[in-house]
Design a protein around this motif. Sequence first.
Motif, short mmCIF file in Angstrom:
data_model
loop_
_atom_site.label_atom_id
_atom_site.label_comp_id
_atom_site.label_asym_id
_atom_site.label_seq_id
_atom_site.Cartn_x
_atom_site.Cartn_y
_atom_site.Cartn_z
N PHE A 1 0.82 -1.20 0.00
CA PHE A 1 0.00 0.00 0.00
C PHE A 1 0.86 1.26 0.00
CE2 PHE A 1 -2.47 3.29 2.29
CZ PHE A 1 -3.44 3.48 1.32
N VAL A 2 1.92 1.27 0.80
CA VAL A 2 2.84 2.42 0.82
C VAL A 2 3.42 2.64 -0.57
CG1 VAL A 2 5.05 3.27 1.71
CG2 VAL A 2 3.37 2.28 3.27
N GLN A 3 3.77 1.55 -1.25
CA GLN A 3 4.30 1.68 -2.61
C GLN A 3 3.25 2.24 -3.55
OE1 GLN A 3 7.61 1.22 -3.58
NE2 GLN A 3 6.75 2.35 -5.30
N PHE A 4 1.99 1.82 -3.38
CA PHE A 4 0.90 2.35 -4.20
C PHE A 4 0.80 3.87 -4.01
CE2 PHE A 4 -3.41 3.63 -5.13
CZ PHE A 4 -3.68 2.97 -6.32
N ILE A 5 0.86 4.31 -2.77
CA ILE A 5 0.79 5.75 -2.49
C ILE A 5 1.95 6.47 -3.19
CG2 ILE A 5 0.92 7.56 -0.75
CD1 ILE A 5 -0.39 5.63 1.23
N GLU A 6 3.14 5.93 -3.03
CA GLU A 6 4.33 6.54 -3.65
C GLU A 6 4.16 6.65 -5.17
OE1 GLU A 6 6.97 8.04 -2.28
OE2 GLU A 6 6.07 7.65 -0.33
N ASP A 7 3.58 5.64 -5.77
CA ASP A 7 3.40 5.62 -7.22
C ASP A 7 2.33 6.60 -7.70
OD1 ASP A 7 5.32 3.63 -7.32
OD2 ASP A 7 3.88 1.99 -7.59
N HIS A 8 1.40 6.99 -6.82
CA HIS A 8 0.26 7.81 -7.23
C HIS A 8 0.16 9.18 -6.55
CE1 HIS A 8 -0.85 3.73 -8.42
NE2 HIS A 8 -1.53 4.31 -9.38
N LYS A 9 1.04 9.47 -5.61
CA LYS A 9 0.88 10.67 -4.80
C LYS A 9 0.94 11.98 -5.56
CE LYS A 9 5.69 11.08 -3.37
NZ LYS A 9 6.61 10.97 -2.26
N ASP A 10 1.61 12.00 -6.70
CA ASP A 10 1.73 13.24 -7.47
C ASP A 10 0.65 13.41 -8.54
OD1 ASP A 10 3.99 14.06 -5.98
OD2 ASP A 10 5.29 12.81 -7.23
N GLU A 11 -0.23 12.45 -8.64
CA GLU A 11 -1.31 12.53 -9.63
C GLU A 11 -2.41 13.45 -9.11
OE1 GLU A 11 -2.72 8.56 -10.34
OE2 GLU A 11 -0.75 7.88 -11.05
N PRO A 12 -3.05 14.21 -10.01
CA PRO A 12 -4.18 15.03 -9.57
C PRO A 12 -5.30 14.13 -9.03
CG PRO A 12 -3.53 15.58 -11.83
CD PRO A 12 -2.76 14.35 -11.43
N GLY A 13 -5.90 14.53 -7.94
CA GLY A 13 -7.00 13.75 -7.37
C GLY A 13 -6.58 12.42 -6.80
N ALA A 14 -5.37 12.33 -6.27
CA ALA A 14 -4.82 11.06 -5.78
C ALA A 14 -5.59 10.50 -4.58
CB ALA A 14 -3.35 11.23 -5.43
N VAL A 15 -6.30 11.34 -3.85
CA VAL A 15 -6.98 10.87 -2.65
C VAL A 15 -7.94 9.73 -2.96
CG1 VAL A 15 -8.60 11.50 -0.80
CG2 VAL A 15 -6.72 13.03 -1.38
N MET A 16 -8.75 9.88 -3.98
CA MET A 16 -9.77 8.87 -4.28
C MET A 16 -9.14 7.51 -4.64
SD MET A 16 -12.96 8.59 -4.15
CE MET A 16 -14.38 7.75 -4.78
N PRO A 17 -8.22 7.44 -5.60
CA PRO A 17 -7.66 6.12 -5.90
C PRO A 17 -6.89 5.51 -4.72
CG PRO A 17 -6.59 7.80 -7.24
CD PRO A 17 -7.73 8.45 -6.54
N VAL A 18 -6.27 6.36 -3.90
CA VAL A 18 -5.55 5.84 -2.74
C VAL A 18 -6.55 5.29 -1.71
CG1 VAL A 18 -4.02 6.45 -0.83
CG2 VAL A 18 -3.47 7.21 -3.14
N LEU A 19 -7.66 5.98 -1.50
CA LEU A 19 -8.70 5.46 -0.62
C LEU A 19 -9.25 4.13 -1.15
CD1 LEU A 19 -10.76 8.63 0.37
CD2 LEU A 19 -9.77 6.97 1.97
N GLN A 20 -9.50 4.08 -2.44
CA GLN A 20 -10.02 2.85 -3.05
C GLN A 20 -9.05 1.70 -2.86
OE1 GLN A 20 -10.75 4.60 -6.92
NE2 GLN A 20 -12.97 4.54 -6.58
N GLU A 21 -7.77 1.98 -3.01
CA GLU A 21 -6.76 0.95 -2.83
C GLU A 21 -6.72 0.49 -1.37
OE1 GLU A 21 -3.66 -1.70 -4.05
OE2 GLU A 21 -5.27 -0.67 -5.11
N ALA A 22 -6.81 1.43 -0.45
CA ALA A 22 -6.81 1.07 0.97
C ALA A 22 -8.00 0.17 1.29
CB ALA A 22 -6.84 2.33 1.84
#
Length: 164
Positions: free
Chosen positions: A15-36
Amino acid sequence: MAFCLEKDRDKFDNFVQFIEDHKDEPGAVMPVLQEAQKVFGYIPEPIVDLMALKLKKHSSEIYGVATFYSQFTFEPRGKHEICVCLGTACYVKGADRLLNDFCEALEIEPGQTTEDGEFSVIETRCVGECGIAPVVTVDGENIGYVKPDMIHKIIYDAKGGDSE
């Protein structure tokens, strides 16, 4: 059933790696929540704090997004999810009674999980199967024309016929 870093170390690291891979994308909160939600089955409080830190957001923003969408939960869900549709067609055909019957049979309230972690009973809105109302979704499978006398069999079948 609560989040345990030691037990969930592999999930956590991925999950930490997923965040690292997506943190700079616009609107990252939603996909990161979905992944969690996908990885942990719910959104544990320590994961919200981690997301806030990694995404450079306030935890209130993470909670704000998560509480707006019904797909997210902050409580662990059971191994089996029983979702009772309370859309208009289902409600008119007795879905509210079905919801109460499932909760009574499992000795929990709507939105709760049994102590053994086997079942969660969840209220849902329209599942798009109005023609077979009332509809109950068990582990992602829709069951139509549900009647109160089917409750115990549905629970039994969800457990794989295991009477324990």
